[in-house]
Enzyme design. Sequence first.
Site, PDB file in Angstrom:
ATOM      1  N   CYS A  14       0.865  -1.188   0.000  1.00 30.80           N
ATOM      2  CA  CYS A  14       0.000   0.000   0.000  1.00 30.80           C
ATOM      3  C   CYS A  14       0.896   1.232   0.000  1.00 30.80           C
ATOM      4  CB  CYS A  14      -1.002  -0.025   1.150  1.00 30.80           C
ATOM      5  SG  CYS A  14      -0.273  -0.002   2.794  1.00 30.80           S
ATOM      6  N   ASN A  17       2.146   1.497   4.396  1.00 26.52           N
ATOM      7  CA  ASN A  17       2.422   0.227   5.093  1.00 26.52           C
ATOM      8  C   ASN A  17       2.090   0.296   6.582  1.00 26.52           C
ATOM      9  OD1 ASN A  17       5.272  -1.989   5.717  1.00 26.52           O
ATOM     10  ND2 ASN A  17       3.205  -2.537   5.187  1.00 26.52           N
ATOM     11  N   CYS A  19      -1.693   0.854   7.352  1.00 20.77           N
ATOM     12  CA  CYS A  19      -3.140   0.577   7.455  1.00 20.77           C
ATOM     13  C   CYS A  19      -3.543  -0.679   6.694  1.00 20.77           C
ATOM     14  CB  CYS A  19      -3.954   1.767   6.939  1.00 20.77           C
ATOM     15  SG  CYS A  19      -3.733   3.272   7.909  1.00 20.77           S
ATOM     16  N   ARG A  20      -3.529  -0.617   5.354  1.00 25.26           N
ATOM     17  CA  ARG A  20      -4.119  -1.702   4.565  1.00 25.26           C
ATOM     18  C   ARG A  20      -3.217  -2.919   4.412  1.00 25.26           C
ATOM     19  NH1 ARG A  20      -5.188   2.028  -0.443  1.00 25.26           N
ATOM     20  NH2 ARG A  20      -3.321   2.940   0.502  1.00 25.26           N
ATOM     21  N   SER A  21      -1.972  -2.713   3.956  1.00 26.78           N
ATOM     22  CA  SER A  21      -1.154  -3.902   3.659  1.00 26.78           C
ATOM     23  C   SER A  21      -0.755  -4.692   4.915  1.00 26.78           C
ATOM     24  CB  SER A  21       0.062  -3.554   2.788  1.00 26.78           C
ATOM     25  OG  SER A  21       0.922  -2.650   3.406  1.00 26.78           O
ATOM     26  N   ASP A 131      -8.321   3.744   1.007  1.00 29.44           N
ATOM     27  CA  ASP A 131      -7.404   4.103   2.086  1.00 29.44           C
ATOM     28  C   ASP A 131      -8.208   4.589   3.297  1.00 29.44           C
ATOM     29  OD1 ASP A 131      -5.457   5.086   3.710  1.00 29.44           O
ATOM     30  OD2 ASP A 131      -4.363   6.109   2.114  1.00 29.44           O
TER      31      ASP A 131
HETATM   32  P1  4NP Z   1      -1.899   2.832   4.010  1.00 28.54           P
HETATM   33  O1  4NP Z   1      -2.551   4.185   4.539  1.00 28.54           O
HETATM   34  O2  4NP Z   1      -1.322   3.139   2.664  1.00 28.54           O
HETATM   35  O3  4NP Z   1      -3.067   1.898   3.929  1.00 28.54           O
HETATM   36  O4  4NP Z   1      -0.866   2.429   5.041  1.00 28.54           O
HETATM   37  C1  4NP Z   1      -1.827   5.383   4.650  1.00 28.54           C
HETATM   38  C2  4NP Z   1      -1.107   5.644   5.774  1.00 28.54           C
HETATM   39  C3  4NP Z   1      -0.412   6.835   5.884  1.00 28.54           C
HETATM   40  C4  4NP Z   1      -0.453   7.758   4.863  1.00 28.54           C
HETATM   41  C5  4NP Z   1      -1.176   7.494   3.729  1.00 28.54           C
HETATM   42  C6  4NP Z   1      -1.855   6.303   3.607  1.00 28.54           C
HETATM   43  N1  4NP Z   1       0.224   9.001   4.989  1.00 28.54           N
HETATM   44  O5  4NP Z   1       0.104   9.848   4.100  1.00 28.54           O
HETATM   45  O6  4NP Z   1       0.949   9.192   5.978  1.00 28.54           O
END
Ligand code: 4NP
Length: 159
Positions: A14, A17, A19-21, A131
């Site tokens: 993702c 790294n 939240c989703r992955s 997201d």
């Molecule tokens: P992820 O979510 O891609 O599912 O881990 C996010 C976590 C943090 C950020 C963006 C997406 N960020 O911009 O910090």
Amino acid sequence: MPKPQPQTTVLFVCLGNICRSPLAHGIFQHLVNQNNLANKFQIDSCGTGDWHVGNPPDPRSIQTAALYNIDLTTQRARQFDPSTDIQRYQWIIPMDAANKRDLIKLGTPKPQLHLMRSFDPTLKTPQDIPDPYYGGDHGFEKVYQMLTIACQGLLNDTR
Ligand code: 4NP
């Protein structure tokens, strides 16, 4: 001496790294363990971005997974490394179309790339895992449910 069995290698990707992955990683590992296939799979997750490198998953991902007896607390975020990950992982699984585009720009061959929800047998055309980072807690439960369906499909396609 028994021959070492070849392993199926899977990398969930993702943006951050956190939240989703990490959730996808935990859910898929849990499914693999339940099916007594742990020795057949090598599973990891990473992000295309570097903002959260070294951090544990978002507390909302940890809490959601814990409701289903899946422990994410030992995971730590890392950034996708094209110089090693493309060779190491047969299946590279981006969570959304933007992650997929970024991975292509970083040199990942298209045949290795499969959108997470392309393994959801209920969808005619694959959609993104949205997201949940900026949304409320409920988003994480929805993401968990989407990932569970897609992870089952992925296991069916890779075993
Ligand atoms: P992820 O979510 O891609 O599912 O881990 C996010 C976590 C943090 C950020 C963006 C997406 N960020 O911009 O910090």
